[in-house]
Design an enzyme around this catalytic site. Structure first.
Site, PDB file in Angstrom:
ATOM      1  N   GLU C  60     -37.061  25.938   4.521  1.00 29.21           N
ATOM      2  CA  GLU C  60     -36.266  27.166   4.539  1.00 29.21           C
ATOM      3  C   GLU C  60     -36.246  27.886   3.200  1.00 29.21           C
ATOM      4  OE1 GLU C  60     -35.267  24.453   6.167  1.00 29.21           O
ATOM      5  OE2 GLU C  60     -34.883  25.104   8.219  1.00 29.21           O
ATOM      6  N   HIS C 129     -24.403  22.939  12.946  1.00 34.35           N
ATOM      7  CA  HIS C 129     -25.180  23.849  13.795  1.00 34.35           C
ATOM      8  C   HIS C 129     -24.284  24.892  14.460  1.00 34.35           C
ATOM      9  CE1 HIS C 129     -28.186  20.742  13.223  1.00 34.35           C
ATOM     10  NE2 HIS C 129     -29.081  21.446  13.858  1.00 34.35           N
TER      11      HIS C 129
HETATM   12  C1  LIG Z   1     -32.796  22.380   7.623  1.00 35.40           C
HETATM   13  C2  LIG Z   1     -33.113  22.322   9.071  1.00 35.40           C
HETATM   14  N1  LIG Z   1     -34.083  23.098   9.558  1.00 35.40           N
HETATM   15  C3  LIG Z   1     -34.356  23.098  10.876  1.00 35.40           C
HETATM   16  C4  LIG Z   1     -33.656  22.292  11.733  1.00 35.40           C
HETATM   17  C5  LIG Z   1     -33.913  22.344  13.229  1.00 35.40           C
HETATM   18  N2  LIG Z   1     -34.636  21.148  13.595  1.00 35.40           N
HETATM   19  C6  LIG Z   1     -34.001  20.036  13.997  1.00 35.40           C
HETATM   20  S1  LIG Z   1     -35.045  18.769  14.213  1.00 35.40           S
HETATM   21  C7  LIG Z   1     -36.379  19.704  13.810  1.00 35.40           C
HETATM   22  C8  LIG Z   1     -37.730  19.098  13.774  1.00 35.40           C
HETATM   23  C9  LIG Z   1     -37.785  17.987  12.804  1.00 35.40           C
HETATM   24  O1  LIG Z   1     -39.057  17.465  12.790  1.00 35.40           O
HETATM   25  P1  LIG Z   1     -39.344  16.021  12.218  1.00 35.40           P
HETATM   26  O2  LIG Z   1     -38.799  15.947  10.833  1.00 35.40           O
HETATM   27  O3  LIG Z   1     -40.805  15.767  12.371  1.00 35.40           O
HETATM   28  O4  LIG Z   1     -38.495  15.027  13.087  1.00 35.40           O
HETATM   29  P2  LIG Z   1     -38.648  14.776  14.670  1.00 35.40           P
HETATM   30  O5  LIG Z   1     -37.801  15.789  15.362  1.00 35.40           O
HETATM   31  O6  LIG Z   1     -40.070  14.882  15.021  1.00 35.40           O
HETATM   32  O7  LIG Z   1     -38.099  13.412  14.861  1.00 35.40           O
HETATM   33  C10 LIG Z   1     -35.997  20.991  13.502  1.00 35.40           C
HETATM   34  C11 LIG Z   1     -36.911  22.082  13.092  1.00 35.40           C
HETATM   35  C12 LIG Z   1     -32.627  21.504  11.175  1.00 35.40           C
HETATM   36  N3  LIG Z   1     -31.867  20.734  11.942  1.00 35.40           N
HETATM   37  N4  LIG Z   1     -32.387  21.525   9.848  1.00 35.40           N
END
Ligand SMILES: Cc1ncc(C[n+]2csc(CCOP(=O)(O)OP(=O)(O)O)c2C)c(N)n1
Ligand SMILES: Cc1ncc(C[n+]2csc(CCOP(=O)(O)OP(=O)(O)O)c2C)c(N)n1
Ligand SMILES: [Mg+2]
Ligand SMILES: [Mg+2]
Lengths: 326, 318, 326, 318
Positions: C60, C129
């Site tokens: 971000e 959130h």
């Molecule tokens: C700072 C932030 N950006 C975006 C999100 C929205 N979000 C939640 S999980 C996720 C994907 C995370 O990917 P990863 O780290 O690969 O973990 P996975 O979900 O695959 O277990 C996103 C974009 C968030 N919760 N926090």
């Protein structure tokens, strides 16, 4: 009583708490050998060693985050942010983590964390090294905000902040560092949420904090020369905020002015005004007056910086106008 | 504990996670619970293998996809489930929901709604553990997506610089939400990033509970010796959607099939049968037992009360 | 007139501006094939391709920073923040860069940047959130803040925001996405800083924005049943803020209530109240009333989330009390 | 332009930077200017070598230590000096001070008071340059300290992923304020971090203007071909304190001496004399000329007016 500077008072506060409690440690940029950009931690490395006075890489987000983590498991980190402006880089760690964890996880989780942030303008450091961003955190439930204006308060409030079991944003002001004042050798911690009545008065209540409390004190003296007696309240801590003392004073004087260095719109002054309006509406004889920084970035150029900032002169003028509206 | 019992234990825990997550998805579909949640289905070996290698006094930090980590660490499925139901008996008294639960008695310092948010926290926990001379180690779970956050860089650099006892465990499930790692990372594997911090980076089969266990075990030994942090990348795959309601259009059926064939529970089951650590009948009994625990968790949650409105302002400050 | 949802209206606004101006492009997490977590950008990749609908890594701070950079040299980026809570990770880029560069560098530097941030609670997404963090940016000079409450405003204001030559924080509300309303096929951009009078009334002025404008609209209807006529003003944009319309209304009704979803202390409501107090003091017949979220983190549990949030019921109760204080 | 003229040009510009910074330190000492400032003394070869390799339409982003970059890019020393004086005739009309100046006509998009703040900005400028098919390249200056910020990681990853035309130029002067890189970076050199982004990382002698030029030139060719970003680490040293009033106690006299011997202007001067591109007399003339420009800048600044208070609220919005 002996007089020492605000800087020395802070250093004493840190030293004493570090002596008392082995779980207190310091974290920040150039705070070890260099003693911090403003010299607050100077010499502490010699006394406490590199284990407790830790220089960090330039990684504000993560060293504040690391402090939050450390605070969860039994340490009491005191972090220095070289300029308060950089708190924008660490606000996720404070707002989305530190401020929420105790409320959400309950008693198992505590964040006894102090973030010392050097705020304020007046030294021509320009737009990104002069801001007062406390309003963001006053708006954030779960984090305390403290802003001392005198050496005695600096020491006493810092000790309290370190002992507090919650995250505390501790705002220091770069113009105050060299100010001298009486500080008891054995200083009791000063409770958060108790304002200090700096001057008693009848005609008007002035509420201020940090460097603006000092500026307001000058204004009170000038107002005396105009035959006006102003009551000056130094908030000391913005959260918790001692609304009762303000309301009590306003009930007596009927007039309120709030002086703050942050930008005017949606600042701390708006909150103070609103609270008083809500709780002492019937006692107000005039509109509440806010004196604050003009809503533009803080210029480096001396005349522009001065034009933007509240000052003794502006406070006096506003007070006279306010009385005039009677 | 002999190998047999260990493996049976892993198997039980992995099934528990699997059934927990399947039940949660089912409850969402039926509208029984609100909010959202990120199932760890398919990633059980990472959580179980890693936690099995830790000591009782070690710490764990988790992510938005944290139910599995919590169960693997010994968390109570009933209290996790109750939290999803928003009930007073949940881990966070309903305040945190799926993404914010902790059990400090287990050293489980919390799941985390901010992607990458756990990285500096874990680093700071390790710093504290070191300063307090505890010999405790921190296991920090995070995803491939999280490794693109600035906090990853800042945290790993500090941890390596200060030789902190922390194990960074990346569950690389190929996706961050809909985004394939090919479109989010300039390098192929997260482990390649370790060298930038003078840190060891290993990549293991994240669907092989033993491989994960062994890697974490070695990293822990190293951390306890004072030799600093490690980065372990566990190659895995989530079999479910990212969160509830995800149609998974960004993945091909072929890819999903391929990974289903590699999924960790099947793998372990085969091993247990082959090694004759378990009979078919015993397997059925274990499954049944796990399902019962989950059913009990749901019952417990349903029976539990919602938090009273009057508690809203309680406990803002400690 | 045809009715479409808030989501569809936003998408139309994006599409039209992208068609009109090749320098507009979109940046954010999962906005391409997936269409964004809330589906706002769904389908735009098919029309405009991967060059103009760009999926980012989860970074971000830097993708907002990159948008600021791109905006300086001739692009008009529209960034999506999946949840407004994550703006804490990008606040340095907005506060220390985007908001200041034009003021400091002068006419050579412009930041025509829109940050679409999904704010608000009501869906049990929990503490990180669900937040409404607009007050921080209202407090920051140099960034505009827009918060539409209807599909027509969503489209019209988004178009204006994209055409604006300044950074604009465009706050969407997750509870509004599925709301339907009339939206002209050919929609004129709606100027920023012009509030919308949603209902005319005599007894009380209610000021609200975003989802709380919708909630207040319900309250106005209920108040009618109590024989009270409330004037409802939807601010639409918080910076610039249409104080004149509010003052004008208050001069008529003598009473003001501000409804916001952000936390109460030092929120937007405090500023609105203060301004009115400053500019229409003599017309106020009662204290100003703030209805806002309780100052604790936003729980995931339905009853706690509801207890925290302002609602039609709470607005009605507060209005009745306010009238009672007459 | 032949080699001789080029080298003479570099020499002139490097001297201009040196004298500018020395004058600024002097003015601070005498209280003639307020605020603070970070001199680039000793790092002239980085700024001049890099800017010499750029095209007219390319972009440059800079740091808190930006006077040198700006002069190297063709910025007007008088307007820089006037800005330090806080005058209306300064680049930012006194609003920015030492850390915030820009000259968009020169593609100089600004110095930056936030360590690491320029990295994502430059990345975005490069993204825009690419989307607009301009074939322009962005040179992004930053320090060793800045490479520890999360924005470094995030930006380099995105730039590599999207093959953006950006050259990340790290001036590694061994210190971030008082902090030696040994105490801030887990790896020895910043260039080692490039591999984590599948990016080329080269380390050059940052006190050799030609070495810097050549590295940036090659990176620029690559960027223009669409082959993406590069990371260039320039090993250098600031001969002055970090900012005004820095007693430099964190450095040894021996270290300072060692680096003084390696300082870039002496180096270039020797080369020019050796190659007979310049006589001793010409050298004196060049120095004199440079000093005159600086003296003129000071005069200009002193003569200029402070901004009028009435302008305070002008131009908040475009
Ligand atoms: C700072 C932030 N950006 C975006 C999100 C929205 N979000 C939640 S999980 C996720 C994907 C995370 O990917 P990863 O780290 O690969 O973990 P996975 O979900 O695959 O277990 C996103 C974009 C968030 N919760 N926090
Ligand atoms: C975010 C942020 N943190 C800290 C500072 C204070 N500060 C200014 S320059 C500097 C050192 C930067 O070091 P480096 O990147 O190596 O550049 P150098 O000063 O050596 O040129 C620091 C800590 C800042 N301006 N911004
Ligand atoms: Mg993933
Ligand atoms: Mg440096």
């Amino acid at each position: 009583m002996r007089e020492i500077t605000y800087t020395e008072a802070l250093r004493e506060g840190l030293r004493e708490e570090m002596e008392l409690d082995a779980s207190v440690f310091l974290l920040g940029e150039d705070i070890a050998g260099y003693g911090g950009a403003f010299g607050v931690t100077r010499g502490l490395i010699d006394k406490f060693g590199a284990e407790r006075v830790i220089n960090t890489p330039i990684s504000e987000g993560s060293f504040v985050g690391a402090a939050v983590g450390a605070s969860l498991v039994g340490s009491r980190p005191v972090v220095e942010l070289m300029f308060m402006d950089f708190i924008a880089l660490a606000s996720d760690q404070l707002v989305n983590h530190a401020a929420k964890l105790h409320y959400v996880f309950g008693d198992q989780a505590k964040c006894p964390l102090v973030v010392r942030a050097v705020g304020g303008a007046g030294r021509c450091y320009g737009p990104t090294h002069s801001q007062s961003l406390e309003a963001w955190f006053v708006h954030t439930p779960g984090i305390k905000v403290v802003a001392p204006s005198t050496p005695a308060d600096a020491k006493g409030l810092l000790k309290t902040a370190i002992r507090d079991n919650n995250p505390v944003l501790f705002m220091e002001h770069k113009l105050l560092y060299n100010e001298r004042g009486p500080v008891p050798r054995i200083a009791d911690p000063i409770p958060l949420g108790k304002a200090r009545v700096v001057a008693k008065g009848e005609d008007l209540t002035i509420v201020a904090y940090s460097a603006m409390a000092m500026e307001s004190e000058k204004a009170v003296i000038e107002l005396h020369e105009h035959g006006l007696s102003a009551e000056l309240i130094d908030l000391r801590s913005l959260c918790p905020m001692d609304i009762d003392s303000i309301v009590e004073s306003v009930k007596k004087t009927g007039r309120l002015m709030v002086v703050e260095e942050g930008h005017r719109t949606a600042g701390v002054g708006a909150e103070v005004a609103c609270r008083v309006f809500e709780e002492a509406y019937d006692y107000l004889d005039a509109p509440i007056r806010r004196v604050a920084s003009v809503d533009v970035p803080i210029s480096a150029s001396p005349p522009l910086e001065q034009a933007l900032l509240p000052s003794c002169e502006k406070i006096v003028t506003a007070a006279l106008e306010l009385i005039g509206t009677d | 504990m002999g190998e047999k019992n260990k493996l049976l234990d892993y198997y039980r825990t992995m099934l528990l996670i699997r059934f927990f997550e399947e039940k949660v998805e089912d409850l969402f579909r039926r509208g029984a619970i609100k909010g959202t949640s990120h199932p760890a289905t398919g990633q059980e070996a990472c959580a179980v293998g890693a936690c099995a290698a830790l000591g009782k006094k070690d710490y764990v930090t988790s992510t938005h996809r944290g139910h599995g980590h919590m169960i693997a660490r010994g968390g109570d499925p009933s209290k996790i489930m109750a939290e999803l139901f928003g009930k007073e008996s949940g881990y966070s008294r309903g305040r945190g929901g799926s993404q914010l639960m902790a059990d400090f008695q287990l050293g489980f310092l919390g799941s985390n709604g901010i992607t990458g948010g756990g990285l500096p926290l874990a680093t700071g926990v390790a710093l504290s553990a070191k300063l307090r001379h505890t010999r405790r180690v921190v296991a920090c779970f995070f995803g491939d997506g999280a490794s693109n956050q600035g906090t990853f860089h800042e945290s790993l650099n500090m941890a390596s610089l200060w030789k902190l006892p922390v194990i960074y465990i990346c569950e690389n499930n190929l996706y961050a939400m809909s985004t394939n790692i090919k479109n989010s990372m300039a390098v192929k594997n997260v482990a390649e990033r370790a060298a930038a911090y003078a840190m060891e980076g290993v990549r293991v089969d994240g669907n092989d509970v033993l491989a994960v266990h062994d890697a974490v075990h070695m990293a822990r030994v190293k951390a306890k010796k004072g030799d600093g942090p490690s980065l372990i990348e566990c190659a895995t795959y989530r079999l479910s959607g990212h969160s509830r309601g995800d149609p998974r259009k960004y993945r091909t059926a072929a890819e999903e099939k391929e990974w289903e064939a590699k999924e960790p529970i099947k793998h372990l089951r085969k091993l247990l049968l082959k090694k004759k650590y378990m009979t078919g009948k015993e397997s059925t009994a274990i499954r049944k037992e796990a399902r019962q625990i989950i059913a009990e968790a749901v019952k417990f949650s349903k029976r539990s009360k919602f938090p009273d409105e009057s508690t809203l302002t309680e406990g803002l400050f400690a």
